[in-house]
Enzyme design. Structure first.
Site, PDB file in Angstrom:
ATOM      1  CE1 TYR A  33       1.049  -0.334   4.420  1.00 35.64           C
ATOM      2  CE2 TYR A  33       0.139   1.874   4.339  1.00 35.64           C
ATOM      3  CZ  TYR A  33       0.883   0.922   4.984  1.00 35.64           C
ATOM      4  OH  TYR A  33       1.484   1.208   6.187  1.00 35.64           O
ATOM      5  CE  LYS A 148       3.230   3.228   3.191  1.00 32.28           C
ATOM      6  NZ  LYS A 148       3.413   3.265   4.644  1.00 32.28           N
ATOM      7  CD  GLU A 181      10.093   2.071  10.324  1.00 30.68           C
ATOM      8  OE1 GLU A 181       9.911   3.059   9.592  1.00 30.68           O
ATOM      9  OE2 GLU A 181      10.034   0.896   9.902  1.00 30.68           O
ATOM     10  CG  LEU A 205       8.426   2.516   4.667  1.00 27.54           C
ATOM     11  CD1 LEU A 205       8.211   1.271   3.816  1.00 27.54           C
ATOM     12  CD2 LEU A 205       7.093   3.193   4.934  1.00 27.54           C
TER      13      LEU A 205
HETATM   14  N1  PDD Z   1       2.952   5.133   7.321  1.00 31.74           N
HETATM   15  N2  PDD Z   1       7.691   4.016   8.754  1.00 31.74           N
HETATM   16  C1  PDD Z   1       6.552   3.301   8.815  1.00 31.74           C
HETATM   17  C2  PDD Z   1       6.578   1.988   9.504  1.00 31.74           C
HETATM   18  C3  PDD Z   1       5.369   3.804   8.240  1.00 31.74           C
HETATM   19  O1  PDD Z   1       4.237   3.075   8.292  1.00 31.74           O
HETATM   20  C4  PDD Z   1       5.393   5.078   7.616  1.00 31.74           C
HETATM   21  C5  PDD Z   1       4.180   5.682   6.971  1.00 31.74           C
HETATM   22  C6  PDD Z   1       6.598   5.789   7.575  1.00 31.74           C
HETATM   23  C7  PDD Z   1       6.733   7.118   6.901  1.00 31.74           C
HETATM   24  O2  PDD Z   1       6.722   6.974   5.508  1.00 31.74           O
HETATM   25  P1  PDD Z   1       6.167   8.139   4.579  1.00 31.74           P
HETATM   26  O3  PDD Z   1       6.911   9.360   4.936  1.00 31.74           O
HETATM   27  O4  PDD Z   1       6.463   7.683   3.205  1.00 31.74           O
HETATM   28  O5  PDD Z   1       4.691   8.278   4.867  1.00 31.74           O
HETATM   29  C8  PDD Z   1       7.744   5.217   8.139  1.00 31.74           C
HETATM   30  C9  PDD Z   1       1.745   5.567   6.641  1.00 31.74           C
HETATM   31  C10 PDD Z   1       1.494   7.032   6.734  1.00 31.74           C
HETATM   32  C11 PDD Z   1       0.583   4.694   7.096  1.00 31.74           C
HETATM   33  O6  PDD Z   1       0.810   3.497   7.174  1.00 31.74           O
HETATM   34  O7  PDD Z   1      -0.521   5.200   7.309  1.00 31.74           O
END
Ligand code: PDD
Length: 277
Positions: A33, A148, A181, A205
């Site tokens: 996703y 992801k 993270e 991620l």
């Molecule tokens: N999550 N690390 C993890 C584990 C995440 O799930 C996310 C983002 C990030 C940040 O990635 P980005 O800057 O590309 O959004 C880091 C999204 C927002 C979610 O699962 O809703």
């Protein structure tokens, strides 16, 4: 106002949008996703998210259900049909529908769902001005969180643990006590005008907001150190924050009830960081 979703090639009424009970996303979390932030009806960091989506698909050997050039069209269509000004778009692809069997099905067609929602532009204002509290917990996720994927039960449990402890985010600890993270964000600390975050690897991620922020750091007079940090570094930090497509750069003012710096949002946390629209 009625909402609409994009489901396997069709725009459908949100309240009547369904996927099959044998979709592999439902049975095995066999899918990937992306979450795109929408600001002023524009997609933030579109190229970065699509590039990561294709990487995730490749790692899991799932075919893209639509042509690469069609993603922008459908996301924009969801923004238009749902009159999204500020909010986000969620896009999910799974290996498709097949009779339950662990091995990949031979002829399944990948499923795609795109939905969007408005989030008032002042929704996070309180958090931005006060900062959020973070709770640490063990990182019990699988060893390829750079993909992801829909495999999100450990982060769900971590987030709930944080909420149960009056915190807005959980920071995950590896076996050696270093932060990997957040449960749904990247984790950062600031010390002497250097922002510190864990280098990319299979253990985090590669956040798109993280990449955009790194590109802007020099402009605002900060240096970058990509290195691991632990609770001792956090206690000694001037500031801390998280990044994600939903919360951008969100200050953290407490970790496990320990005040970061003087406990208020610091100089870095007050900056307006540029976005790629
Ligand atoms: N999550 N690390 C993890 C584990 C995440 O799930 C996310 C983002 C990030 C940040 O990635 P980005 O800057 O590309 O959004 C880091 C999204 C927002 C979610 O699962 O809703």
């Amino acid at each position: 106002m009625s909402r609409e979703a994009f489901v396997n090639g069709e725009y459908t009424d949100y309240s009547k949008s369904y996927v099959h009970i044998e979709d592999r996303g439902y049975q095995f979390a066999d899918g990937v996703y992306e979450v795109f932030a929408i600001l002023d009806s524009k997609i933030v960091d579109f190229e970065g998210h699509i590039k990561r989506l294709y990487r995730s698909l490749k790692e899991l050997r799932i075919n893209s259900p639509i042509q690469k050039k069609s993603y922008k069209f459908h996301i924009k269509e969801i923004i238009k049909r749902n009159i999204i000004k500020d909010g986000n778009v969620y896009l999910q692809i799974t290996r498709g529908v097949a009779s339950r069997d662990f091995k990949f099905p031979e002829n399944s067609k990948s499923s795609i769902v795109i939905i969007g929602k408005n989030i008032p532009s002042n929704y996070y204002n309180d958090n931005f001005s006060k900062g959020i509290n973070v709770k640490t917990t063990k990182d019990i996720r699988w060893k390829r969180v750079d993909i992801k994927s829909l495999n999100l039960l450990p982060p769900v449990l971590a987030k709930q643990y944080a909420v149960d402890n009056n915190c807005a985010e959980a920071w995950l600890l590896d076996e050696e006590g270093y932060i990997t993270e957040g449960s749904s964000s990247n984790a950062w600390i600031v010390k002497n005008k250097t922002v510190i975050t864990r280098p990319t690897s299979f253990s985090i991620l590669n956040g798109i907001t993280r990449t955009t922020l790194i590109k802007s750091l020099m402009k605002v007079g900060y240096k970058l150190a990509e290195r691991k940090f632990n609770l001792r570094d956090i206690k000694d930090a001037d500031e801390a924050f998280i990044t994600s497509a939903t919360q951008f750069v969100m200050p953290v003012t407490k970790v496990n009830n320990i005040k970061i710096g003087n406990g208020n949002v610091g100089e870095f946390g007050q900056k307006d960081m540029p976005l790629t629209l």
